[in-house]
Write a protein that holds these residues in place. Sequence first.
Motif, mmCIF file in Angstrom:
data_model
loop_
_atom_site.group_PDB
_atom_site.id
_atom_site.type_symbol
_atom_site.label_atom_id
_atom_site.label_comp_id
_atom_site.label_asym_id
_atom_site.label_seq_id
_atom_site.Cartn_x
_atom_site.Cartn_y
_atom_site.Cartn_z
ATOM 1 N N ALA A 196 -34.149 -84.126 81.019
ATOM 2 C CA ALA A 196 -34.315 -82.614 80.803
ATOM 3 C C ALA A 196 -32.941 -82.646 81.885
ATOM 4 N N SER A 197 -32.056 -81.833 82.114
ATOM 5 C CA SER A 197 -31.236 -81.166 82.896
ATOM 6 C C SER A 197 -31.844 -79.268 82.860
ATOM 7 N N ILE A 198 -30.821 -79.650 84.836
ATOM 8 C CA ILE A 198 -30.835 -77.812 85.330
ATOM 9 C C ILE A 198 -28.834 -78.522 85.583
ATOM 10 N N LEU A 199 -28.446 -76.752 85.638
ATOM 11 C CA LEU A 199 -27.077 -77.090 85.463
ATOM 12 C C LEU A 199 -26.921 -75.514 86.904
ATOM 13 N N ASN A 200 -26.135 -76.444 87.053
ATOM 14 C CA ASN A 200 -25.061 -75.011 88.525
ATOM 15 C C ASN A 200 -23.587 -73.860 87.508
ATOM 16 N N ASN A 201 -24.412 -72.988 87.286
ATOM 17 C CA ASN A 201 -22.999 -72.292 87.145
ATOM 18 C C ASN A 201 -22.003 -71.899 88.106
ATOM 19 N N VAL A 202 -20.517 -72.879 87.774
ATOM 20 C CA VAL A 202 -19.912 -72.929 88.464
ATOM 21 C C VAL A 202 -18.454 -72.168 88.126
ATOM 22 N N VAL A 203 -18.519 -71.097 86.371
ATOM 23 C CA VAL A 203 -17.738 -71.472 85.969
ATOM 24 C C VAL A 203 -17.801 -69.657 85.319
ATOM 25 N N LEU A 204 -17.482 -68.478 85.684
ATOM 26 C CA LEU A 204 -18.029 -67.390 84.797
ATOM 27 C C LEU A 204 -17.180 -67.653 83.782
ATOM 28 N N TYR A 205 -18.291 -66.455 82.606
ATOM 29 C CA TYR A 205 -18.104 -66.187 80.883
ATOM 30 C C TYR A 205 -16.091 -65.517 80.919
ATOM 31 N N GLN A 206 -15.467 -66.457 80.597
ATOM 32 C CA GLN A 206 -14.558 -65.704 80.777
ATOM 33 C C GLN A 206 -13.649 -65.505 81.970
ATOM 34 N N GLY A 207 -14.093 -66.600 82.659
ATOM 35 C CA GLY A 207 -12.615 -66.913 84.095
ATOM 36 C C GLY A 207 -11.963 -68.442 83.748
ATOM 37 N N ASP A 208 -11.544 -68.328 84.492
ATOM 38 C CA ASP A 208 -10.701 -69.055 84.780
ATOM 39 C C ASP A 208 -10.869 -70.316 85.837
ATOM 40 N N LEU A 209 -11.020 -71.468 84.233
ATOM 41 C CA LEU A 209 -11.925 -73.154 84.416
ATOM 42 C C LEU A 209 -11.208 -73.516 85.344
ATOM 43 N N ARG A 210 -9.652 -73.412 85.814
ATOM 44 C CA ARG A 210 -8.995 -74.417 86.906
ATOM 45 C C ARG A 210 -9.428 -73.922 88.024
ATOM 46 N N GLN A 211 -10.192 -71.967 88.089
ATOM 47 C CA GLN A 211 -10.079 -71.757 89.619
ATOM 48 C C GLN A 211 -11.456 -72.006 89.887
ATOM 49 N N GLY A 212 -12.622 -72.140 88.651
ATOM 50 C CA GLY A 212 -13.826 -72.329 89.042
ATOM 51 C C GLY A 212 -13.862 -73.101 89.695
ATOM 52 N N ILE A 213 -13.424 -74.657 89.493
ATOM 53 C CA ILE A 213 -13.653 -76.173 89.617
ATOM 54 C C ILE A 213 -12.709 -76.524 90.808
ATOM 55 N N ALA A 214 -12.142 -75.444 91.507
ATOM 56 C CA ALA A 214 -11.863 -75.481 92.643
ATOM 57 C C ALA A 214 -12.619 -74.498 93.549
ATOM 58 N N GLU A 215 -12.857 -73.678 93.421
ATOM 59 C CA GLU A 215 -13.966 -73.083 93.933
ATOM 60 C C GLU A 215 -15.763 -74.449 93.985
#
Length: 241
Positions: A196-215
């Motif tokens: 099974a897999s449960i995932l934590n959302n770290v990037v908003l849809y159409q958000g900035d990938l690098r900013q999301g990872i930094a956050e």
Amino acid sequence: MKQPHILCQKEEIAPNILLPGDPARVIRVAGFLDEYREISWNREFRTITGTYKGMPVTVTSTGIGGASAAIAVEELIQCGGKNFIRIGSAGAVQKNIALGDLIIAEGALREDGASRMYVDEGYPAVADPALTLALSHLCKIKEYPFHQGIVRSHDSFYIDEEDAIMEKWHRKGILGSDMETAALLTVAKLRGVRGASILNNVVLYQGDLRQGIAEYVDEEKVTAEGEKREIEVALEAFCRI
């Protein structure tokens, strides 16, 4: 005999196994356990075994991508692993999924290379129903924001057509993108174990990938709370089954 990559042997591994990607997250999971000991750390594969409410639990990091995740799962199965839950991160593919929301995968779109090496693309990557039901039930009880459905697993963040691909799967209702769920679910089903897999959302849809990872790296951000919640829910799910 020790497995060649994770460097673990049968008596060191519990039947219930959490699979974060990041080796650093292994130690953050350790904070939820009654006690633990470090078993091994080789390359991206860091393993601890301990107990949660008296129940034996192993935590092994899988690194980035389906190839290393499949290696870890295969070798953990050889060591007696029976029940596997990925506790990872994802980028949202729908606008209503907020940072720190949890995504429970019922199945995964197989855009990764690792799962395709095992079986034709038409073979479905589906999650174990008992584990998935336990995850969603616990999220409801704890009133944690979550979404349940199909995720997409892929092999690179930086391909030229990524925006167009994301838009395509947004229209088809895919919830989020990660890199390991499809490999885990495919290998688990083929080998007759639960995945099974449960995932934590770290990037908003159409958000900035690098900013999301930094956050996500900054533990003061809201995504750090999502990580804590997915760990808690996954451990409790093992208790339920």
